[in-house]
Enzyme design. Structure first.
Site, PDB file in Angstrom:
ATOM      1  N   ARG A 246      13.892  10.311  15.584  1.00  0.00           N
ATOM      2  CA  ARG A 246      12.577  11.679  15.435  1.00  0.00           C
ATOM      3  C   ARG A 246      11.826  10.634  13.934  1.00  0.00           C
ATOM      4  NH1 ARG A 246      13.950  11.737  19.871  1.00  0.00           N
ATOM      5  NH2 ARG A 246      14.399  14.065  20.807  1.00  0.00           N
TER       6      ARG A 246
ATOM      7  N   GLU B 223      10.669  19.198  12.521  1.00  0.00           N
ATOM      8  CA  GLU B 223      10.509  17.425  13.732  1.00  0.00           C
ATOM      9  C   GLU B 223       8.751  17.684  13.564  1.00  0.00           C
ATOM     10  OE1 GLU B 223      12.913  17.174  17.484  1.00  0.00           O
ATOM     11  OE2 GLU B 223      11.099  17.144  17.888  1.00  0.00           O
TER      12      GLU B 223
ATOM     13  N   SER C 141      10.498  21.841  19.478  1.00  0.00           N
ATOM     14  CA  SER C 141      12.023  22.169  18.500  1.00  0.00           C
ATOM     15  C   SER C 141      11.258  21.781  17.690  1.00  0.00           C
ATOM     16  CB  SER C 141      12.873  20.632  18.850  1.00  0.00           C
ATOM     17  OG  SER C 141      13.523  21.544  20.210  1.00  0.00           O
TER      18      SER C 141
HETATM   19  C1  LIG Z   1       7.092  21.947  24.495  1.00  0.00           C
HETATM   20  C2  LIG Z   1       6.897  20.738  23.969  1.00  0.00           C
HETATM   21  C3  LIG Z   1       8.021  20.098  24.749  1.00  0.00           C
HETATM   22  C4  LIG Z   1       8.463  18.916  23.840  1.00  0.00           C
HETATM   23  N1  LIG Z   1       9.377  18.844  23.891  1.00  0.00           N
HETATM   24  C5  LIG Z   1      10.469  17.486  22.926  1.00  0.00           C
HETATM   25  C6  LIG Z   1      11.146  16.562  23.288  1.00  0.00           C
HETATM   26  O1  LIG Z   1      11.850  16.497  24.397  1.00  0.00           O
HETATM   27  N2  LIG Z   1      11.114  15.395  22.778  1.00  0.00           N
HETATM   28  C7  LIG Z   1      10.373  15.318  21.744  1.00  0.00           C
HETATM   29  O2  LIG Z   1      11.192  14.429  21.086  1.00  0.00           O
HETATM   30  N3  LIG Z   1       9.290  16.395  21.567  1.00  0.00           N
HETATM   31  C8  LIG Z   1       9.467  17.160  22.298  1.00  0.00           C
HETATM   32  N4  LIG Z   1       8.006  17.800  22.259  1.00  0.00           N
HETATM   33  C9  LIG Z   1       7.062  17.287  21.049  1.00  0.00           C
HETATM   34  C10 LIG Z   1       6.102  16.203  20.910  1.00  0.00           C
HETATM   35  O3  LIG Z   1       5.170  16.349  22.626  1.00  0.00           O
HETATM   36  C11 LIG Z   1       5.549  14.691  20.924  1.00  0.00           C
HETATM   37  O4  LIG Z   1       6.675  14.366  19.673  1.00  0.00           O
HETATM   38  C12 LIG Z   1       4.745  14.423  21.625  1.00  0.00           C
HETATM   39  O5  LIG Z   1       5.157  12.762  21.397  1.00  0.00           O
HETATM   40  C13 LIG Z   1       4.085  13.738  20.335  1.00  0.00           C
HETATM   41  O6  LIG Z   1       2.372  13.336  20.758  1.00  0.00           O
HETATM   42  P1  LIG Z   1       1.474  13.712  20.703  1.00  0.00           P
HETATM   43  O7  LIG Z   1      -0.221  13.200  21.234  1.00  0.00           O
HETATM   44  O8  LIG Z   1       1.452  15.650  20.717  1.00  0.00           O
HETATM   45  O9  LIG Z   1       1.262  13.850  18.543  1.00  0.00           O
HETATM   46  P2  LIG Z   1       0.556  14.824  17.683  1.00  0.00           P
HETATM   47  O10 LIG Z   1       1.058  16.149  17.491  1.00  0.00           O
HETATM   48  O11 LIG Z   1      -1.276  14.650  17.842  1.00  0.00           O
HETATM   49  O12 LIG Z   1       0.525  14.052  16.226  1.00  0.00           O
HETATM   50  C14 LIG Z   1       1.702  13.966  15.755  1.00  0.00           C
HETATM   51  C15 LIG Z   1       1.972  13.081  14.528  1.00  0.00           C
HETATM   52  O13 LIG Z   1       1.356  11.857  14.758  1.00  0.00           O
HETATM   53  C16 LIG Z   1       0.412  11.207  14.774  1.00  0.00           C
HETATM   54  N5  LIG Z   1      -0.332  10.386  15.281  1.00  0.00           N
HETATM   55  C17 LIG Z   1      -0.520  10.836  17.125  1.00  0.00           C
HETATM   56  N6  LIG Z   1      -0.994   9.647  17.380  1.00  0.00           N
HETATM   57  C18 LIG Z   1      -1.074   8.319  16.768  1.00  0.00           C
HETATM   58  C19 LIG Z   1      -1.608   7.229  16.538  1.00  0.00           C
HETATM   59  N7  LIG Z   1      -2.488   6.897  17.590  1.00  0.00           N
HETATM   60  N8  LIG Z   1      -1.711   6.586  15.534  1.00  0.00           N
HETATM   61  C20 LIG Z   1      -0.733   7.002  14.187  1.00  0.00           C
HETATM   62  N9  LIG Z   1      -0.881   8.298  14.196  1.00  0.00           N
HETATM   63  C21 LIG Z   1      -0.775   9.091  15.380  1.00  0.00           C
HETATM   64  C22 LIG Z   1      -0.349  12.683  14.170  1.00  0.00           C
HETATM   65  O14 LIG Z   1      -1.660  11.998  13.142  1.00  0.00           O
HETATM   66  C23 LIG Z   1       0.515  13.751  14.063  1.00  0.00           C
HETATM   67  O15 LIG Z   1       0.800  13.153  12.272  1.00  0.00           O
HETATM   68  C24 LIG Z   1       7.565  18.634  22.443  1.00  0.00           C
HETATM   69  C25 LIG Z   1       6.640  19.444  22.395  1.00  0.00           C
HETATM   70  C26 LIG Z   1       6.134  20.728  23.040  1.00  0.00           C
HETATM   71  C27 LIG Z   1       4.897  21.611  22.709  1.00  0.00           C
END
Ligand SMILES: Cc1cc2nc3c(=O)[nH]c(=O)nc-3n(C[C@H](O)[C@H](O)[C@H](O)COP(=O)(O)OP(=O)(O)OC[C@H]3O[C@@H](n4cnc5c(N)ncnc54)[C@H](O)[C@@H]3O)c2cc1C
Length: 302
Positions: A157, A297, A207
């Protein structure tokens, strides 16, 4: 606009403006414009891993998430897929499966974009987004660079992108040959399993805390932990939290799920400070009982 509306948790106050971008070029241009105009900015992609503050943000939220379109922001050559960062992760996985390519299917059901997944090195069921990654196109604040996977410093992570103000613009994955039928069955099963923990419409950021790597824990502390709970070399934060009685604990509009210790839910009008208070309390309970420090996380923004 209320930034909470751009996140899956639904917590977060107003910002000055939201700039929606759909390509890496637009993303870089938006960032350069904000810097030139001295407007503070933050990037939100799928918004599925962030907890946003309630205080108004006098800056721009740049929103970068797009549904995938083959030949435009997702291209496939043999077993190699080139994908722009704003593509929804599920679209990338579906494309891979459709082309009999294995290596991403265990990530099925993780919301958000490919870029967001790379930043946090998202993973599930023993598979991580960085496993099949070979190169990343990024913006380092001055120019576009292509770096290889090792320069991304991927750990559990974690990646270099969590620690530097870089933008992930696109990525190349090298997958393995698989069988569409088998891969899609596995993806469907995982999605079904995940729906028990994350029913649709649940307001959460996934999480809340990271699991703890068993190799980082002293023998004395390990003795306090049920060895059957250690999976893929990790002590689940949810297990530690359940032992200390976290399930159901509340702070105003946010609460720990009744059925999972590492899941904080917004029950409707959850506030940022309430989330922080609850997180502090949970960390304190785990330190007192196990001497282990939980690390978020999720990311608190801005
Ligand atoms: C129901 C649910 C289940 C989940 N299950 C999991 C799981 O099983 N495993 C897991 O690892 N995670 C899980 N997550 C967490 C999340 O989905 C992941 O971490 C996901 O990869 C985040 O992607 P996002 O596009 O939503 O990022 P965001 O939440 O929009 O951003 C996260 C961070 O990354 C930065 N960021 C985003 N895109 C970029 C980019 N292109 N360049 C630079 N910085 C950037 C943002 O500024 C922020 O700081 C879950 C979340 C939910 C709501």
């Amino acid at each position: 606009m209320r930034v909470g509306e751009l996140t899956t948790f639904g917590v977060g106050g107003e910002c000055r403006l939201v700039v929606r971008v759909t390509t890496p070029e637009e993303l870089v241009a938006a960032v350069i414009k904000c810097e030139q105009d001295k407007i503070p900015y933050r990037l939100i992609a799928g918004g599925s891993n962030v907890v946003w503050q309630d205080a108004p943000f006098a800056g721009a939220v740049i929103k970068y998430a797009v549904a995938g379109e083959l030949n435009k922001n997702l291209t496939i050559t043999g077993s190699t897929i080139f994908c722009e960062a704003g593509v929804i992760l599920a679209d990338l996985i579906n494309l891979a499966i459709k082309h009999n390519l294995a290596g991403l299917e265990s990530l099925s059901g993780i919301p958000g974009t490919v870029g967001g997944a790379i930043v946090g090195n998202a993973g599930a069921y023993g598979q991580g987004i960085s496993d099949k990654l070979i190169a990343i196109v990024m913006w380092d604040g001055k120019r576009v660079r292509v770096i290889n996977k090792s320069a991304g410093q991927f750990k559990y992570r974690d990646s270099i992108f969590k620690h530097k103000d870089y933008l992930v613009l696109a990525a190349t994955f090298k997958l393995e040959r698989g069988e569409k039928k088998v891969l899609s069955k596995k993806a469907r099963e995982i999605i079904k399993l995940r729906e028990k923990k994350y029913p649709p419409q649940l307001k959460c950021p996934g999480s809340f805390f990271k699991n703890i790597l068993a190799q980082d824990v002293s023998k004395a502390v390990l003795k306090k932990i049920d060895p059957t709970k250690i999976t893929h070399g990790k002590i689940p934060a949810g297990y530690l939290l359940e032992v200390v009685g976290a399930r159901g604990l509340k702070s105003g509009g946010v609460k720990v799920a009744d059925y999972h210790g590492n899941l904080i839910i917004n029950t409707g009008k959850g506030k940022y400070q309430e989330v922080k208070q609850l997180a502090q309390k949970l960390k304190g309970l785990v330190i007192s009982k196990f001497g282990l420090r939980l690390e978020e996380e999720i990311r608190y923004l801005p």
